[in-house]
Design an enzyme around this catalytic site. Structure first.
Site, PDB file in Angstrom:
ATOM      1  N   ASP A  93      35.817  41.264  42.062  1.00 64.16           N
ATOM      2  CA  ASP A  93      36.236  40.131  42.875  1.00 64.16           C
ATOM      3  C   ASP A  93      35.083  39.768  43.806  1.00 64.16           C
ATOM      4  O   ASP A  93      34.503  40.635  44.453  1.00 64.16           O
ATOM      5  CB  ASP A  93      37.482  40.500  43.677  1.00 64.16           C
ATOM      6  CG  ASP A  93      38.025  39.347  44.478  1.00 64.16           C
ATOM      7  OD1 ASP A  93      37.964  38.196  44.002  1.00 64.16           O
ATOM      8  OD2 ASP A  93      38.502  39.584  45.601  1.00 64.16           O
ATOM      9  N   ASP A 111      34.836  37.455  46.569  1.00 67.22           N
ATOM     10  CA  ASP A 111      35.061  37.260  48.001  1.00 67.22           C
ATOM     11  C   ASP A 111      35.801  38.442  48.611  1.00 67.22           C
ATOM     12  O   ASP A 111      36.928  38.728  48.254  1.00 67.22           O
ATOM     13  CB  ASP A 111      35.825  35.964  48.241  1.00 67.22           C
ATOM     14  CG  ASP A 111      35.088  34.771  47.659  1.00 67.22           C
ATOM     15  OD1 ASP A 111      33.883  34.656  47.904  1.00 67.22           O
ATOM     16  OD2 ASP A 111      35.710  33.984  46.928  1.00 67.22           O
ATOM     17  N   CYS A 125      48.792  28.412  36.744  1.00 65.29           N
ATOM     18  CA  CYS A 125      47.769  28.543  35.702  1.00 65.29           C
ATOM     19  C   CYS A 125      47.797  29.935  35.082  1.00 65.29           C
ATOM     20  O   CYS A 125      48.376  30.867  35.630  1.00 65.29           O
ATOM     21  CB  CYS A 125      46.382  28.258  36.282  1.00 65.29           C
ATOM     22  SG  CYS A 125      45.826  29.512  37.455  1.00 65.29           S
ATOM     23  N   ASP A 169      40.650  43.530  45.332  1.00 66.60           N
ATOM     24  CA  ASP A 169      41.204  43.954  46.613  1.00 66.60           C
ATOM     25  C   ASP A 169      42.662  43.561  46.803  1.00 66.60           C
ATOM     26  O   ASP A 169      43.187  43.603  47.918  1.00 66.60           O
ATOM     27  CB  ASP A 169      40.344  43.443  47.771  1.00 66.60           C
ATOM     28  CG  ASP A 169      40.285  41.935  47.874  1.00 66.60           C
ATOM     29  OD1 ASP A 169      40.780  41.247  46.963  1.00 66.60           O
ATOM     30  OD2 ASP A 169      39.730  41.438  48.871  1.00 66.60           O
TER      31      ASP A 169
END
Length: 178
Positions: free
Chosen positions: A10, A12, A95, A124
Site C-alpha cells: 500500500d 499511502d 468497483c 495497513d
C-alpha cells in the site's frame, strides 16, 4: 509458505506519508524504513509494486495527471517499482478493484506474471488483508494511524521492515554481471 516472488505494498501510509488527495509531488515523504524494506526485497530478487486508492479522482479533487506526478515522485524517492496500481473509484462506486475486492491485486499480479500463492500484499487495513485472501495471496498487516481493530485473519508486523523480513529468505539472490 511458497517462495514470495512479488510484494504489492500500500503506497499511502506504508511507503510514503499519507496525505489525503495529494496532488503535489513535493509533499511526498518516504515513511521511515521504506527504503530499507524495498532494498531488502530487491536484493532478494523479489519484484515490487505499490497499490493506491485515489477516490479524489472520482470526486474531481485530483486529476489522473496529479496521480501520475505523485507516483513518479514516489519512484524517484524509493527506486523503480515493477508495477503501480491505482483504484480511481469512490468507496460508494462498488468497483471490483477497491479492497476488500481483489480486482486491483489480481490485475497487478497478472501484469507481473505471478500466481497468487507467489505474492504477498502488505497493507495497513483489514480490507487489504481481505483482498489478499480473496485473491489467494499472502497478506501482512502493518498497523498505522488509520488501521481499525482487526476483523480478519492474517499476519501482523509492527513495521514495514519486519513485514518484509517475514516474507524473504535469509540470503539475498546473488547478482550476476551483464
Amino acid at each position: 509458505m511458497t517462495r514470495i516472488r512479488a510484494v504489492l505494498l500500500d503506497r499511502d501510509g506504508l511507503l510514503v506519508e499519507d496525505v489525503p488527495d495529494n496532488a503535489d509531488p513535493d509533499r511526498v515523504r518516504p515513511v521511515e524504513g521504506a527504503q530499507e524494506a524495498l532494498a531488502l526485497l530487491r536484493a532478494h530478487g523479489v519484484r515490487t509494486g505499490f497499490l493506491t486508492q485515489q477516490p479524489g479522482v472520482a470526486r474531481g479533487d485530483v486529476t489522473e495527471a496529479d496521480v501520475r506526478r505523485v507516483d513518479a515522485r514516489v519512484e524517484e524517492l524509493l527506486g523503480p517499482f515493477d508495477i503501480r496500481a491505482v483504484c480511481r473509484h469512490a468507496p460508494a462506486d462498488g468497483c471490483h478493484c477497491r479492497p476488500p475486492e481483489p480486482g486491483l491485486l489480481l490485475w497487478a499480479a497478472g501484469r507481473l506474471c505471478t500466481a497468487p500463492a507467489e505474492w504477498a500484499v502488505v497493507g495497513d487495513t483489514d480490507a487489504h488483508l481481505e483482498a489478499a485472501r480473496r485473491a489467494g495471496a499472502h497478506g501482512v498487516l502493518v498497523p498505522t494511524a488509520r488501521t481499525r481493530p482487526r476483523q480478519t485473519a492474517g499476519d501482523t508486523a509492527p513495521d514495514l521492515i519486519t513485514a518484509v523480513r517475514s516474507l524473504v529468505p535469509d540470503t539475498p539472490v546473488p547478482r550476476t554481471g551483464r
